[in-house]
Design a protein around this motif. Structure first.
Motif, PDB file in Angstrom:
ATOM      1  N   HIS A 298      -6.088  -4.193   3.216  1.00  0.00           N
ATOM      2  CA  HIS A 298      -5.565  -4.164   1.851  1.00  0.00           C
ATOM      3  C   HIS A 298      -6.032  -5.385   1.066  1.00  0.00           C
ATOM      4  CE1 HIS A 298      -2.046  -3.239  -1.003  1.00  0.00           C
ATOM      5  NE2 HIS A 298      -2.872  -2.215  -1.028  1.00  0.00           N
TER       6      HIS A 298
ATOM      7  N   HIS B  52      -1.891   4.608   7.501  1.00  0.00           N
ATOM      8  CA  HIS B  52      -1.967   3.190   7.152  1.00  0.00           C
ATOM      9  C   HIS B  52      -2.340   2.349   8.365  1.00  0.00           C
ATOM     10  CE1 HIS B  52      -0.326   3.262   3.021  1.00  0.00           C
ATOM     11  NE2 HIS B  52       0.348   4.312   3.438  1.00  0.00           N
TER      12      HIS B  52
ATOM     13  N   ALA C  62       0.827  -1.202   0.000  1.00  0.00           N
ATOM     14  CA  ALA C  62       0.000   0.000   0.000  1.00  0.00           C
ATOM     15  C   ALA C  62       0.865   1.258   0.000  1.00  0.00           C
ATOM     16  CB  ALA C  62      -0.933  -0.003   1.209  1.00  0.00           C
TER      17      ALA C  62
ATOM     18  N   SER D 250      -8.863  -4.567  -1.253  1.00  0.00           N
ATOM     19  CA  SER D 250      -8.413  -3.957  -2.507  1.00  0.00           C
ATOM     20  C   SER D 250      -7.885  -5.011  -3.466  1.00  0.00           C
ATOM     21  CB  SER D 250      -7.324  -2.927  -2.220  1.00  0.00           C
ATOM     22  OG  SER D 250      -7.774  -1.936  -1.328  1.00  0.00           O
TER      23      SER D 250
ATOM     24  N   TYR E 108      -4.691  -0.259  -5.613  1.00  0.00           N
ATOM     25  CA  TYR E 108      -3.861  -1.454  -5.779  1.00  0.00           C
ATOM     26  C   TYR E 108      -3.285  -1.432  -7.198  1.00  0.00           C
ATOM     27  CZ  TYR E 108      -2.238  -6.140  -4.623  1.00  0.00           C
ATOM     28  OH  TYR E 108      -1.441  -7.213  -4.328  1.00  0.00           O
TER      29      TYR E 108
END
Length: 335
Positions: A251, A91, A13, A254, A144
């Motif tokens: 993540h 994050h 990411a 994604s 992504y």
């Protein structure tokens, strides 16, 4: 001028955002010869701080990715000393999951930012509750970046094929060993990743395929849905990782959407609202409720979800969400 500090690490990411900024002609204040070595990453950040002190001037903007460890607050203070603004994306919140600092301590650090981009409304509410006072924006979902495209809309499998990919260690995924075949009447699971012990799993509807390259996965995966789940229970997500889903944008979500897979998410996860609003999957209270949810998905309904997912996949692969958030941050700050 627009600046960022690229620090090489294994977090995709973060690397994707670096690539998006680089493609948009942002200027890197980091040290160009990157390394995976921890000491070199420390040196990268030190160089970034040094160059920020030299290069930043009034009206400039510097973009940071949090956590940024020891240098976050001092980099913000340096930017303000030079008359520059700081925009940052979160994050991971260390206070929520790792508990290495309190929520108040983390907010004191984050309040040095001029505008903060967080995962979703739940994370925003969490930060505001503990004293965050600066402008705040919601990312929605992490982009992504890959160089391949997913397959086009395809008919659903019979039985339904649900994919689970990533690190498969018991620490996060004990639920895989607790899934009962009787609760999987209309679906089976395809596992991809490292750490799964086939000998300890006696569920014949779980099929383990080992590790698969991410580009290959995105371009060629055969499946109907991607599952986002954490913990040891099948009726809810639990433990530190499960609780984190309540404010976090995994993540993994994604990754699935990038591959064209609509997702299955926990009803109490922060991503549930995003999935529902964008019609890119289904929401369940527990894994034993998947059969019931799938019974309502007609071929036409599934094709619609798949089309929505493929449309979003294109946005993720182009960096749409972080670019939009940064643009909105600029408007808030008047730069």
């Amino acid at each position: 001028m627009k600046y960022y500090i690229e620090v090489k690490n294994s977090n995709k990411a973060k690397r994707d955002i670096d690539q998006i900024l680089r493609n948009k002609q942002w200027h890197d204040l980091g040290f160009r010869k990157k390394s995976d070595n921890g000491a070199m990453r420390f040196f990268d950040k030190l160089c970034g701080l040094f160059f920020a002190l030299i290069k930043l001037k009034k009206g400039d903007v510097i973009f940071l990715q949090y956590p940024y460890k020891k240098f976050y607050k001092i980099t913000c203070l340096t930017a303000h000393l030079k008359g520059a603004k700081v925009v940052a994306v979160v994050h991971d919140l260390g206070a929520f999951r790792r508990h290495k600092l309190t929520e108040q301590e983390e907010n004191k650090r984050l309040n040095a930012t001029d505008c903060l981009i967080v995962h979703n409304e739940a994370m925003e509410e969490h930060l505001l509750k503990y004293g965050f006072k600066k402008p705040i924006l919601n990312l929605g979902i992490f982009d992504y970046i890959v160089g391949v495209k997913p397959q086009e809309v395809q008919p659903a499998h019979t039985p339904w094929s649900i994919v689970y990919a990533g690190g498969l260690s018991r620490r996060r995924n004990t639920f895989l060993y607790n899934l009962n075949e009787d609760s999987m009447q209309t679906w089976q699971m395809e596992l991809y990743g490292n750490g799964f012990n086939e000998e300890e799993c006696h569920n014949r509807k779980i099929h383990y395929h080992g590790l698969r390259d991410s580009d290959d996965f995105v371009a060629n995966i055969e499946g109907d849905f991607g599952l986002v789940w954490d913990g040891d229970k099948v009726d809810c997500c639990n433990g530190a990782w499960g609780e984190y889903l309540k404010i976090n944008n995994p993540h993994k979500t994604s990754f699935y959407i990038c591959a064209g897979l609509p997702v299955i998410v926990w009803s109490k996860a922060a991503m549930a609202d995003f999935v529902r609003k964008n019609d890119v999957g289904i929401i369940v209270d527990g894994l034993e409720k998947i059969d019931e949810a799938l019974a309502k998905v007609t071929p036409e309904r599934y094709a619609e979800m798949r089309r929505n997912t493929l449309s979003m996949s294109e946005k993720l692969r182009e960096g749409y969400y972080i670019e939009k958030s940064i643009s909105d941050a600029f408007k808030k700050l008047g730069v």
